[in-house]
Design an enzyme around this catalytic site. Structure first.
Site, short mmCIF file in Angstrom:
data_model
loop_
_atom_site.label_atom_id
_atom_site.label_comp_id
_atom_site.label_asym_id
_atom_site.label_seq_id
_atom_site.Cartn_x
_atom_site.Cartn_y
_atom_site.Cartn_z
N CYS A 148 2.23 0.90 1.15
CA CYS A 148 3.29 1.89 1.05
C CYS A 148 2.85 3.21 1.68
O CYS A 148 1.67 3.47 1.86
CB CYS A 148 3.72 2.14 -0.39
SG CYS A 148 4.33 0.70 -1.28
N ARG A 173 -0.43 0.94 7.18
CA ARG A 173 -0.70 0.67 5.78
C ARG A 173 -0.02 -0.62 5.32
O ARG A 173 -0.38 -1.16 4.27
CB ARG A 173 -0.23 1.83 4.91
CG ARG A 173 -0.98 3.13 5.19
CD ARG A 173 -0.30 4.31 4.52
NE ARG A 173 -0.44 4.26 3.07
CZ ARG A 173 -1.40 4.87 2.39
NH1 ARG A 173 -2.33 5.54 3.02
NH2 ARG A 173 -1.44 4.80 1.08
N TRP A 183 6.02 -1.52 0.45
CA TRP A 183 5.43 -2.86 0.37
C TRP A 183 5.83 -3.40 -0.99
O TRP A 183 5.45 -2.87 -2.03
CB TRP A 183 3.92 -2.76 0.51
CG TRP A 183 3.23 -4.06 0.80
CD1 TRP A 183 3.07 -4.67 2.00
CD2 TRP A 183 2.56 -4.90 -0.14
NE1 TRP A 183 2.36 -5.83 1.87
CE2 TRP A 183 2.04 -6.00 0.57
CE3 TRP A 183 2.36 -4.84 -1.53
CZ2 TRP A 183 1.32 -7.02 -0.06
CZ3 TRP A 183 1.66 -5.86 -2.15
CH2 TRP A 183 1.14 -6.94 -1.41
N ASN A 236 4.62 5.52 -4.50
CA ASN A 236 3.59 4.50 -4.28
C ASN A 236 2.96 4.18 -5.63
O ASN A 236 2.68 5.09 -6.41
CB ASN A 236 2.48 4.99 -3.35
CG ASN A 236 2.97 5.17 -1.94
OD1 ASN A 236 4.07 4.78 -1.58
ND2 ASN A 236 2.12 5.77 -1.12
N GLY A 237 2.68 2.91 -5.89
CA GLY A 237 2.03 2.54 -7.14
C GLY A 237 2.90 1.63 -7.97
O GLY A 237 3.85 1.01 -7.47
N GLU A 280 -16.41 -13.73 6.78
CA GLU A 280 -15.61 -12.73 7.45
C GLU A 280 -14.80 -13.33 8.60
O GLU A 280 -13.63 -12.99 8.80
CB GLU A 280 -16.52 -11.60 7.96
CG GLU A 280 -15.86 -10.63 8.94
CD GLU A 280 -14.69 -9.85 8.37
OE1 GLU A 280 -14.05 -9.13 9.14
OE2 GLU A 280 -14.40 -9.98 7.16
N LYS A 331 -10.74 -13.23 8.90
CA LYS A 331 -10.03 -12.68 10.06
C LYS A 331 -9.00 -13.67 10.60
O LYS A 331 -7.87 -13.30 10.92
CB LYS A 331 -11.02 -12.32 11.17
CG LYS A 331 -11.74 -11.02 10.98
CD LYS A 331 -10.81 -9.85 11.16
CE LYS A 331 -11.36 -8.61 10.47
NZ LYS A 331 -11.34 -8.66 9.01
N GLU A 336 -6.06 -13.97 8.19
CA GLU A 336 -5.26 -12.76 8.09
C GLU A 336 -4.22 -12.65 9.19
O GLU A 336 -3.07 -12.29 8.94
CB GLU A 336 -6.17 -11.52 8.17
CG GLU A 336 -6.92 -11.18 6.91
CD GLU A 336 -7.75 -9.91 7.09
OE1 GLU A 336 -7.66 -9.03 6.24
OE2 GLU A 336 -8.48 -9.82 8.09
N HIS A 390 -21.95 -30.83 -0.02
CA HIS A 390 -21.45 -30.76 -1.39
C HIS A 390 -19.93 -30.68 -1.44
O HIS A 390 -19.37 -30.13 -2.38
CB HIS A 390 -22.08 -29.56 -2.11
CG HIS A 390 -23.55 -29.65 -2.24
ND1 HIS A 390 -24.17 -30.41 -3.22
CD2 HIS A 390 -24.55 -29.13 -1.49
CE1 HIS A 390 -25.49 -30.32 -3.07
NE2 HIS A 390 -25.73 -29.55 -2.03
N LYS A 397 -2.85 -2.24 4.66
CA LYS A 397 -4.14 -1.70 5.09
C LYS A 397 -4.91 -1.14 3.91
O LYS A 397 -6.11 -1.34 3.78
CB LYS A 397 -3.92 -0.61 6.13
CG LYS A 397 -5.20 -0.01 6.70
CD LYS A 397 -6.00 -1.03 7.49
CE LYS A 397 -7.21 -0.44 8.14
NZ LYS A 397 -8.04 -1.47 8.79
#
Length: 607
Positions: free
Chosen positions: A2, A27, A74, A98-99, A479, A483, A486, A502, A602
């Site tokens: 947001c 964001r 968002w 926001n929140g 990582e 990526k 995402e 395993h 973000k």
């Protein structure tokens, strides 16, 4: 997640609000809107989806007014559509938020019983109606807002305007960041300095529980008790010029290519190249006496922390606990006396990481943050800060922030190792020299971009991808998988290479690319064995190593990328680059929104 912006200006503000919202796109959001005070009172324009939809609506239905607020949403409560988009308003009040208001259902039931009709499914709308209720009871905007704030539970940053008040905006924060900017007869509010960059370089950050009366002539800040307080004005170096793509197709690619520069900038703040020694700002603890380090972070920053765990234990010889911040404080962890807690966050506003920091402070730990935004909440609440110098990172998928975090952590490890007597001066100089070599070597890695783009075509056709590594390369495997997930939306998993037997080996077939990250280090031979197990079962191996590793094992893989030969200490920084490029080019081939992937934000400022 947001974004909030507000302007008290000298002329029409709608276009300036829209421009500021564009600077907050990084964001993450799924709807947007603007409200202004015109001659007829509060007017709004909202739209689902990208800002272009809102811009189109404003072209056909312009907004007048010299005071206004804007928001990129968002979705949390309620699906992403126009009805749920901010600002939320009554005839008397418009609000952006926001929140999360945790007690919104209780408040909503109360308001509806009193005759208020709420149009949306959001938690935010109750704020507008609650303020309105108190205004109708005869309270002033200031008193109505203060009474409303006292009833809200949860996290919020709020921007509020009032019908008939052409020179008043109220801003408030609890748990979510909010900044106030100063202009010449104008005032601004924003979720961060990025939103306000072309408008002002003078910023005040509200502290926890603060709320502020903003007028064109200035601001009066109150704390949670309503007492007038002074908050410092800071100069920010951000400007609108910093947010361009620099001729690249996407912000993410631009930021990948900026890594030689920003890693160099970060190193120069720690390393003296004349004698290859490292120095840090004054630390909150005696590094030689720290009994244990606790590392906390989320997402990509967590993988930086995991990499550093190997470094701290192997080189500095200090015990380390690494935790995902969202899980950390719920463990009820016993914290050692004299312990050091380190928190890693690009934005410095990550809600879970901030909560973990506060937990550690309450348990008597000294706190150190590794942050890209030195004015952020996490930085301000830490005992000490080690800044990365990545500059603004706009792409949601972190790239240059990650490698500069690794750079800072590596520098801290060397300083701590020397302080504890775990290494001598010669070894310190050798490690410092290896670090100083990294920017040049990263530039050489970028020369593989075209080859990696070609390989991405094979990944783009896959349904599943595995990443394997050992030691610090295990963290890079995790990582790399993140990526790819995402931004390309391909299912990918990272595994410690020794864990293949395993369970994950059952997934191997000729349709599952396996990316093996294996620089030349003491674990290379063991990783080679795991690689052979994959090949024996028809897996197609993409082998990322250095020139020595490629000479030894490259012939066995379907594809091999040979990176420059460097000290194994800094190899994770170099090997992060090709997994970033593979993910980027795969996403481009699949046609996804690289810079703003679906459902992601973000800066995650709520739990």
């Amino acid at each position: 997640m947001c974004g909030i912006v507000g302007i008290i200006g000298k002329d029409g503000v709608a276009s300036h609000l829209l421009d500021a919202l564009k600077r907050l796109e990084y964001r993450g959001y799924d709807s947007a809107g603007i409200a202004t005070l015109g001659s007829g009172g509060i007017e709004r324009r909202r739209a689902e989806g990208k800002l272009i939809n809102l811009a189109t609506r404003l072209t056909h239905e312009p907004l007048a007014g010299s005071i206004g607020i804007g928001h990129t949403r968002w979705a949390t409560h309620g699906v992403p559509n126009e009805v749920n988009a901010h600002p939320h308003a009554t005839e008397k009040v418009a609000v952006v938020h926001n929140g999360i208001i945790e007690n919104f259902q209780i408040l909503r039931d109360e308001l509806e019983t009193a005759g208020h009709r709420l149009a949306s499914d959001t938690d935010t709308e109750v704020v507008a109606h609650l303020i309105t209720k108190y205004l109708e009871d005869g309270l002033s905007p200031e008193d109505a807002t203060q009474k409303t704030l006292s009833r809200l539970e949860g996290a919020f940053a709020l921007g509020i305007i009032f019908a008939g008040e052409q020179d008043l905006m109220i801003a408030a924060r609890r748990g979510s960041p909010l900044a106030i900017g100063y202009g010449d007869g104008e005032m601004f509010i924003g979720s961060d300095a990025m939103a306000l960059a072309p408008l002002t370089q003078q910023i005040t950050y509200l502290e926890e529980g603060d709320w502020a009366l903003v007028r064109g002539s200035g601001v009066s800040v109150r704390d949670a008790d309503g007492t007038v307080v002074a908050r410092p004005i800071q100069e920010t170096s951000l400007s609108g010029a910093l947010t361009g793509k620099g001729g690249h197709e996407h912000f993410m690619l631009k930021e990948i290519y900026e890594q030689p520069q920003v890693i160099g900038d970060t190193l120069h703040s720690f390393v003296n190249p004349a004698d290859n020694t490292l120095t840090l700002p004054e630390m909150p603890v005696d590094l030689a006496a720290v009994p244990k380090i606790t590392l906390c972070a989320c997402g990509t920053a967590f993988y930086a922390a995991l990499t550093a765990k190997y470094w701290f234990e192997q080189i500095a010889r200090v015990p380390v606990e690494v935790d995902i911040a969202s899980e950390f404080r719920y463990r009820g962890m016993v914290m050692p006396e004299g312990g050091l807690a380190i928190f890693i966050s690009q934005s410095g506003e990550t809600a879970d990481t901030l909560a973990a920091l506060r937990y550690c402070r309450a348990k008597g730990q000294k706190t150190l943050s590794i942050i890209n935004v030195p004015e952020s909440t996490i930085a301000r609440e830490s005992d000490a800060v080690l800044p990365t110098y990545a500059g603004p990172e706009i792409g949601v998928a972190s790239t240059k922030a990650f490698t500069t975090q690794l750079t800072v952590l590596a520098s801290l490890v060397v300083v701590m190792a020397r302080a504890r007597g775990a290494i001598d001066g010669n070894r310190e100089a050798a490690l410092a020299a290896a670090l100083l070599e990294v920017p040049k070597r990263v530039a050489e890695v970028l020369n593989h971009d075209e080859r990696l783009r070609d390989l991405a075509a094979e990944l783009a056709a896959a349904r599943d991808v595995l990443f394997l590594g050992r030691g610090t390369s295990y963290a890079i495997a995790l990582e790399g998988a993140l990526k790819l997930k995402e931004i390309s939306y391909i299912h990918a998993e990272g595994y410690a290479a020794g864990e293949m037997k395993h369970g994950p080996i059952a997934l191997i077939n000729d349709g599952v690319p396996v990316i093996v990250i294996a620089p030349t280090d003491p674990l290379l031979e063991k990783t080679a064995s795991n690689m052979q197990e994959v090949i024996a079962r028809g897996g197609r191996v993409f082998f990322l190593s250095d020139t020595a590793g490629a000479d030894t094992l490259g012939d066995y893989a379907a594809h091999t990328i040979a990176l420059p030969q460097v000290d194994p200490f800094v190899a994770p920084i170099l090997h992060a680059i090709p997994v970033q490029l593979l993910a980027y080019h795969t996403a481009v081939l699949k046609g996804t929104d690289v810079d703003q992937p679906r459902n992601l934000a973000k800066s995650v400022t709520v739990e």
